[in-house]
Design a protein around this motif. Structure first.
Motif, PDB file in Angstrom:
ATOM      1  N   PHE A  66       0.835  -1.211   0.000  1.00 27.70           N
ATOM      2  CA  PHE A  66       0.000   0.000   0.000  1.00 27.70           C
ATOM      3  C   PHE A  66       0.866   1.257   0.000  1.00 27.70           C
ATOM      4  N   LEU A  67       1.861   1.275   0.872  1.00 31.80           N
ATOM      5  CA  LEU A  67       2.694   2.474   1.004  1.00 31.80           C
ATOM      6  C   LEU A  67       3.551   2.708  -0.234  1.00 31.80           C
ATOM      7  N   ALA A  74       1.537  12.105  -0.676  1.00 35.09           N
ATOM      8  CA  ALA A  74       2.815  12.773  -0.406  1.00 35.09           C
ATOM      9  C   ALA A  74       3.264  12.560   1.038  1.00 35.09           C
ATOM     10  N   ASN A  75       2.305  12.545   1.959  1.00 35.15           N
ATOM     11  CA  ASN A  75       2.634  12.447   3.384  1.00 35.15           C
ATOM     12  C   ASN A  75       2.555  10.990   3.835  1.00 35.15           C
ATOM     13  N   ILE A  76       3.641  10.244   3.611  1.00 37.54           N
ATOM     14  CA  ILE A  76       3.686   8.847   4.033  1.00 37.54           C
ATOM     15  C   ILE A  76       4.125   8.816   5.494  1.00 37.54           C
ATOM     16  N   SER A  77       3.157   8.609   6.352  1.00 36.43           N
ATOM     17  CA  SER A  77       3.399   8.701   7.792  1.00 36.43           C
ATOM     18  C   SER A  77       2.451   7.760   8.521  1.00 36.43           C
ATOM     19  N   LYS A  78       2.538   7.753   9.850  1.00 34.12           N
ATOM     20  CA  LYS A  78       1.619   6.924  10.631  1.00 34.12           C
ATOM     21  C   LYS A  78       0.180   7.357  10.422  1.00 34.12           C
ATOM     22  N   LEU A  99      14.307   8.141  -2.098  1.00 33.00           N
ATOM     23  CA  LEU A  99      13.901   8.900  -0.904  1.00 33.00           C
ATOM     24  C   LEU A  99      12.560   8.401  -0.373  1.00 33.00           C
ATOM     25  N   LYS A 100      11.625   8.142  -1.282  1.00 32.58           N
ATOM     26  CA  LYS A 100      10.328   7.612  -0.862  1.00 32.58           C
ATOM     27  C   LYS A 100      10.501   6.254  -0.191  1.00 32.58           C
ATOM     28  N   CYS A 101      11.339   5.423  -0.790  1.00 30.01           N
ATOM     29  CA  CYS A 101      11.559   4.088  -0.253  1.00 30.01           C
ATOM     30  C   CYS A 101      12.218   4.139   1.119  1.00 30.01           C
TER      31      CYS A 101
END
Length: 571
Positions: free
Chosen positions: A123-124, A130-134, A354-356
């Motif tokens: 999913f991630l 843009a905001n991949i966070s908890k 960077l995303k990874c």
């Protein structure tokens, strides 16, 4: 008795994946049965979930999951393991308050839902958020638990192609392991309760899928490959797996602050240069070499994480310059140049890195994953640099039979990256190619010690005017495969298991029609060779692959199977 509903990933298309999912579940639970879409009422007798919960975000085919009982380890640990399961549902009274507050757990009425690690990583990885966070993890849980609707998130959950999550997508690579496949075999064939004290080996490590999954599951692992680019890809994935986002981000900032270096000396390998010369596009060639030199100069000034950005260049060059082998193994190839600019491809790869880095750091935090850094060795599978009986489990996929894939010359296909990153020169590439298992260039073989069916194949190829070039390499391929099996037997501990994934069958067709000319049972040949070096054959698991690329098999529209052959070294 407490029941758990294990909803399968919605994007599982083939029944072979259901077989692998069932192997995992059998390993992790005492009892279970399949849940069919048209028999939800039977499942509800054991776990009275609403019908909508069973069916939402589920597979379109009939088997949508399993009802399981008697977990053999804690259920939140099982969530870290499962490969093919999208959601774990149970009564929330089974959990303490601290478990219910974990980021990968959601509540819905009287029930709790846990999203397994691998599903969440998919999913991630494929989100455009843009905001991949908890907070985004909680949003995914909210939609899965049916506590709200979000069309974008629902579409993400139902996405069909998610085969290379997080670090697995770092570099394009032919014939790579699927993470679910290798993870499920590790889970079902090893002693998970003692993982930290066990070592997993992949002697044909390729792009590193096996050692990455072993590390995520808590095992020590070793990967061996004769190809230096494969080793670098694996090492770069390990870097991302064990690094921090802050460290990778600092290196990226340093990279972009470096000025261009226009005085580099890189030029394409001679066999690539000749393609430009033949088409009289030398100015285009010089422009490409200039772009490559600029990026190499930037990366040479990076203090740490240099290999990560080398791989960003390598992947871009692999995509930009598609080298497609032609003919029946005579070394001819076509050079197809994609439209996207080298700079555009590299910049896209840097953003992905960077995303990874952010995703894997978040996953380690959310699922409390502790990894043991794998070891990568640039060496040969037929002469492994390991002591006797030092490995607990082997999982690998050796190169396929050159008689069927003999048009490929894998190092020629990688030669632009290998020379650009100064991993090999042209002479090195030619020398290593001759030593590679399955090489079309290795012609020094002897006719002894192999099953009769190998010699029958050799003789048939030799008599075929178009295929006789493959006859001797095919014989040597099986000799090398036997040597690698002997080495695996040597380094494996007594009582240890090995899983080899191979193509189940090779079929030769008429070049003008689809008439079958010769059929090779690759699994049977492998079994005989493995038995001859001392292995006991425990099991063969045949898995259908979803082969969509007909260019790879233009005369065959048949189903394609891989065989996972489980071997054991007796005590």
């Amino acid at each position: 008795m407490s029941a758990f509903f294990l909803k399968l990933r919605s994007n599982i298309a083939l029944d072979g994946d259901i077989v692998l999912a069932e192997r995992e579940i059998k390993t992790l639970f005492g009892e279970y049965f399949a849940v069919e879409k048209d028999k939800i009422a039977e499942a509800q007798k054991n776990l009275n979930l609403p019908t909508e919960t069973f069916l939402e975000h589920s597979r379109t085919k009939n088997v949508i999951g399993f009802i399981a009982f008697t977990p053999k380890v804690k259920i939140f640990e099982i969530a870290k393991l499962l490969s093919f399961v999208q959601e774990i549902w149970c009564e929330k009274s089974l959990f303490s308050d601290d478990i219910l507050t974990l980021p990968f757990v959601a509540e819905s009425e009287n029930f709790a839902c846990l999203v397994p690690f691998l599903a969440m990583s998919e999913f991630l990885t494929y989100t455009e958020e843009a905001n991949i966070s908890k907070d985004f993890v909680r949003e995914i849980l909210r939609v899965i638990a049916l506590k709200g609707k979000n069309p974008k998130t629902a579409k993400l959950i139902l996405r069909a192609n998610t085969s290379t999550p997080h670090v697995h997508g770092l570099h394009t690579y032919k014939a790579k392991f699927f993470p679910r496949f290798v993870r499920s075999l590790i889970i079902s064939e090893t002693a998970l309760e003692n993982c930290q004290n066990q070592t997993i080996l992949d002697p044909f490590v390729g792009s590193g899928t096996s050692v990455i999954e072993a590390a995520l599951l808590g095992f020590q692992s070793i990967g061996i490959d004769i190809d230096k680019l494969s080793c670098l890809i694996s090492e770069s994935k390990i870097n991302l797996l064990t690094n921090t986002f802050e460290s990778v981000q600092k290196s990226a900032v340093q990279l972009f602050s470096n000025s261009n270096g226009t005085n580099g000396t890189y030029i394409f390998p001679s066999w690539i240069s000749r393609k430009f010369e033949r088409h009289n596009i030398l100015e285009e060639k010089r422009n490409y070499e200039s772009d490559i030199n600029n990026w190499l100069a930037k990366i040479n000034h990076i203090g740490i994480n240099k290999e990560l950005f080398q791989i960003a260049i390598s992947d871009a060059l692999t995509r930009k310059f598609n080298i497609r082998m032609m003919g029946t193994g005579v070394g001819r190839f076509a050079l197809e140049i994609q439209k996207s600019a080298i700079n555009t491809l590299i910049e896209k790869n840097l953003k992905y890195i960077l995303k990874c880095a952010r995703i894997i750091e978040l996953l380690r935090d959310v699922y409390q994953i502790e990894t043991i850094k794998p070891q990568i060795l640039n060496d040969s599978a037929i002469n492994q640099p390991l002591e006797n009986e030092t490995v607990d489990f082997i999982i690998t996929s050796p190169p396929y039979l050159p008689a069927s894939s003999g048009r490929e010359d894998y190092l020629i296909g990688k030669s632009i990256s290998l020379t650009a990153l100064n991993l090999m020169n042209e002479k090195d590439i030619q020398n290593i190619e001759q030593k590679s298992v399955g090489s079309m260039k290795n012609l020094n073989g002897e006719r002894n010690g192999l099953p009769d069916s190998v010699y029958q194949l050799h003789d048939w190829l030799f008599k075929d005017e178009l295929r006789n070039i493959k006859a001797q390499p095919t014989l040597i391929y099986y000799q090398d495969l036997k040597k690698s099996l002997k080495e695996c037997f040597r380094v494996l501990k007594k009582g240890g298991k090995a899983v080899f994934i191979i193509g189940k069958e090779t079929v030769f067709y008429s070049y003008k029609t689809r008439e079958i000319l010769f059929r090779v049972s690759c699994d049977e040949i492998f079994k005989q060779i493995a038995g001859s070096v001392g292995f006991e054959i425990i099991e063969i698991v045949d898995i259908e692959l979803d082969k969509k690329n007909k260019n790879a098999r233009p005369r065959s529209l048949d189903k394609f199977y891989e065989s996972a052959i489980v071997l054991k070294k007796l005590l």
